[in-house]
Write a protein that holds these residues in place. Structure first.
Motif, PDB file in Angstrom:
ATOM      1  N   UNK A   1      -5.100-146.495 -50.329  1.00  0.00           N
ATOM      2  CA  UNK A   1      -6.306-145.928 -49.753  1.00  0.00           C
ATOM      3  C   UNK A   1      -7.453-146.918 -49.854  1.00  0.00           C
ATOM      4  N   UNK A   2      -8.440-146.734 -48.988  1.00  0.00           N
ATOM      5  CA  UNK A   2      -9.598-147.612 -48.974  1.00  0.00           C
ATOM      6  C   UNK A   2     -10.561-147.207 -50.078  1.00  0.00           C
ATOM      7  N   UNK A   3     -11.056-148.188 -50.802  1.00  0.00           N
ATOM      8  CA  UNK A   3     -12.117-147.964 -51.779  1.00  0.00           C
ATOM      9  C   UNK A   3     -13.314-148.814 -51.399  1.00  0.00           C
ATOM     10  N   UNK A   4     -14.486-148.201 -51.410  1.00  0.00           N
ATOM     11  CA  UNK A   4     -15.737-148.881 -51.096  1.00  0.00           C
ATOM     12  C   UNK A   4     -16.665-148.716 -52.289  1.00  0.00           C
ATOM     13  N   UNK A   5     -17.184-149.813 -52.791  1.00  0.00           N
ATOM     14  CA  UNK A   5     -18.039-149.772 -53.974  1.00  0.00           C
ATOM     15  C   UNK A   5     -19.346-150.482 -53.684  1.00  0.00           C
ATOM     16  N   UNK A   6     -20.433-149.711 -53.716  1.00  0.00           N
ATOM     17  CA  UNK A   6     -21.760-150.265 -53.446  1.00  0.00           C
ATOM     18  C   UNK A   6     -22.412-150.734 -54.738  1.00  0.00           C
ATOM     19  N   UNK A   7     -23.313-151.690 -54.591  1.00  0.00           N
ATOM     20  CA  UNK A   7     -24.121-152.161 -55.707  1.00  0.00           C
ATOM     21  C   UNK A   7     -25.413-152.745 -55.168  1.00  0.00           C
ATOM     22  N   UNK A   8     -26.352-152.981 -56.069  1.00  0.00           N
ATOM     23  CA  UNK A   8     -27.576-153.666 -55.687  1.00  0.00           C
ATOM     24  C   UNK A   8     -28.807-152.790 -55.566  1.00  0.00           C
ATOM     25  N   UNK A   9     -28.640-151.488 -55.714  1.00  0.00           N
ATOM     26  CA  UNK A   9     -29.806-150.617 -55.639  1.00  0.00           C
ATOM     27  C   UNK A   9     -30.690-150.735 -56.864  1.00  0.00           C
ATOM     28  N   UNK A  10     -31.823-150.053 -56.817  1.00  0.00           N
ATOM     29  CA  UNK A  10     -32.720-150.077 -57.954  1.00  0.00           C
ATOM     30  C   UNK A  10     -34.095-149.570 -57.593  1.00  0.00           C
ATOM     31  N   UNK A  11     -35.015-149.760 -58.518  1.00  0.00           N
ATOM     32  CA  UNK A  11     -36.414-149.389 -58.335  1.00  0.00           C
ATOM     33  C   UNK A  11     -37.193-150.623 -57.922  1.00  0.00           C
ATOM     34  N   UNK A  12     -37.914-150.525 -56.834  1.00  0.00           N
ATOM     35  CA  UNK A  12     -38.663-151.663 -56.317  1.00  0.00           C
ATOM     36  C   UNK A  12     -40.014-151.188 -55.818  1.00  0.00           C
ATOM     37  N   UNK A  13     -40.993-152.046 -55.906  1.00  0.00           N
ATOM     38  CA  UNK A  13     -42.337-151.701 -55.424  1.00  0.00           C
ATOM     39  C   UNK A  13     -42.401-151.800 -53.902  1.00  0.00           C
ATOM     40  N   UNK A  14     -43.308-151.078 -53.295  1.00  0.00           N
ATOM     41  CA  UNK A  14     -43.498-151.203 -51.843  1.00  0.00           C
ATOM     42  C   UNK A  14     -43.748-152.655 -51.452  1.00  0.00           C
ATOM     43  N   UNK A  15     -43.102-153.056 -50.358  1.00  0.00           N
ATOM     44  CA  UNK A  15     -43.203-154.439 -49.914  1.00  0.00           C
ATOM     45  C   UNK A  15     -42.135-155.344 -50.474  1.00  0.00           C
ATOM     46  N   UNK A  16     -41.382-154.845 -51.444  1.00  0.00           N
ATOM     47  CA  UNK A  16     -40.328-155.647 -52.053  1.00  0.00           C
ATOM     48  C   UNK A  16     -39.062-155.693 -51.229  1.00  0.00           C
ATOM     49  N   UNK A  17     -38.055-156.350 -51.801  1.00  0.00           N
ATOM     50  CA  UNK A  17     -36.779-156.539 -51.111  1.00  0.00           C
ATOM     51  C   UNK A  17     -35.619-156.232 -52.044  1.00  0.00           C
ATOM     52  N   UNK A  18     -34.512-155.872 -51.424  1.00  0.00           N
ATOM     53  CA  UNK A  18     -33.259-155.680 -52.136  1.00  0.00           C
ATOM     54  C   UNK A  18     -32.125-156.144 -51.250  1.00  0.00           C
ATOM     55  N   UNK A  19     -31.032-156.555 -51.871  1.00  0.00           N
ATOM     56  CA  UNK A  19     -29.812-156.809 -51.120  1.00  0.00           C
ATOM     57  C   UNK A  19     -28.716-155.912 -51.681  1.00  0.00           C
ATOM     58  N   UNK A  20     -28.240-155.033 -50.846  1.00  0.00           N
ATOM     59  CA  UNK A  20     -27.151-154.140 -51.224  1.00  0.00           C
ATOM     60  C   UNK A  20     -25.824-154.765 -50.826  1.00  0.00           C
ATOM     61  N   UNK A  21     -24.808-154.500 -51.623  1.00  0.00           N
ATOM     62  CA  UNK A  21     -23.463-154.986 -51.338  1.00  0.00           C
ATOM     63  C   UNK A  21     -22.493-153.820 -51.325  1.00  0.00           C
ATOM     64  N   UNK A  22     -21.464-153.954 -50.536  1.00  0.00           N
ATOM     65  CA  UNK A  22     -20.392-152.956 -50.490  1.00  0.00           C
ATOM     66  C   UNK A  22     -19.075-153.726 -50.455  1.00  0.00           C
ATOM     67  N   UNK A  23     -18.331-153.634 -51.543  1.00  0.00           N
ATOM     68  CA  UNK A  23     -17.052-154.315 -51.638  1.00  0.00           C
ATOM     69  C   UNK A  23     -15.923-153.360 -51.282  1.00  0.00           C
ATOM     70  N   UNK A  24     -15.046-153.801 -50.415  1.00  0.00           N
ATOM     71  CA  UNK A  24     -13.942-152.968 -49.936  1.00  0.00           C
ATOM     72  C   UNK A  24     -12.610-153.454 -50.488  1.00  0.00           C
ATOM     73  N   UNK A  25     -11.727-152.519 -50.747  1.00  0.00           N
ATOM     74  CA  UNK A  25     -10.363-152.854 -51.145  1.00  0.00           C
ATOM     75  C   UNK A  25      -9.409-151.853 -50.511  1.00  0.00           C
ATOM     76  N   UNK A  26      -8.152-152.252 -50.424  1.00  0.00           N
ATOM     77  CA  UNK A  26      -7.145-151.368 -49.852  1.00  0.00           C
ATOM     78  C   UNK A  26      -7.228-151.234 -48.350  1.00  0.00           C
ATOM     79  N   UNK A  27      -7.885-152.186 -47.708  1.00  0.00           N
ATOM     80  CA  UNK A  27      -8.080-152.113 -46.262  1.00  0.00           C
ATOM     81  C   UNK A  27      -7.924-153.484 -45.639  1.00  0.00           C
ATOM     82  N   UNK A  28      -7.601-153.489 -44.359  1.00  0.00           N
ATOM     83  CA  UNK A  28      -7.635-154.748 -43.609  1.00  0.00           C
ATOM     84  C   UNK A  28      -9.070-154.899 -43.139  1.00  0.00           C
ATOM     85  N   UNK A  29      -9.901-155.409 -44.031  1.00  0.00           N
ATOM     86  CA  UNK A  29     -11.344-155.361 -43.879  1.00  0.00           C
ATOM     87  C   UNK A  29     -11.816-155.961 -42.563  1.00  0.00           C
TER      88      UNK A  29
END
Length: 117
Positions: A1-29
């Motif tokens: 089965x496909x597993x998707x795992x997100x990371x990179x969230x958090x608390x940030x001030x207005x105007x800031x930046x974040x980079x979210x990631x989603x790693x997949x496994x069990x799939x022909x990505x």
């Protein structure tokens, strides 16, 4: 089965930046599109960005110019770069994939993004 795992969230001030990631496994990505959704408290889940297998990206009007979706097929990972964050961007961000191989849609658990001063 496909597993998707997100990371990179958090608390940030207005105007800031974040980079979210989603790693997949069990799939022909590499053969399937990848999507990012978000769900704010009391609101319906909305798609914010999607990227096809060949790298074509599309965005919700509310995030155009601030969000950038990308993918690294060698790492089975999709990213969401979020710039100029606003309080209304506060939500759980979830990645999803419609799997050609399994014929169904898979969701990750999500990562919380909170924009607050």
């Amino acid at each position: 089965q496909v597993q998707l795992v997100e990371s990179g969230g958090g608390l940030v001030q207005p105007g800031g930046s974040l980079r979210l990631s989603c790693a997949a496994s069990g799939t022909i990505f590499s053969i399937d599109a990848m999507d990012w959704y978000r769900q704010a408290p009391g609101k319906q889940r909305e798609m914010v960005a999607t990227i096809t297998s060949d790298g074509t990206a599309n965005y919700a009007d509310s995030v155009k110019g601030r969000f950038t979706i990308s993918r690294d097929n060698a790492k089975n990972t999709v990213y969401l770069q979020i710039n100029s964050l606003k309080p209304e961007d506060t939500a759980v961000y979830v990645c999803g994939q419609g799997s050609t191989y399994y014929g169904e849609y898979f969701w990750g658990q999500g990562t919380q993004v909170t924009v607050s001063s």
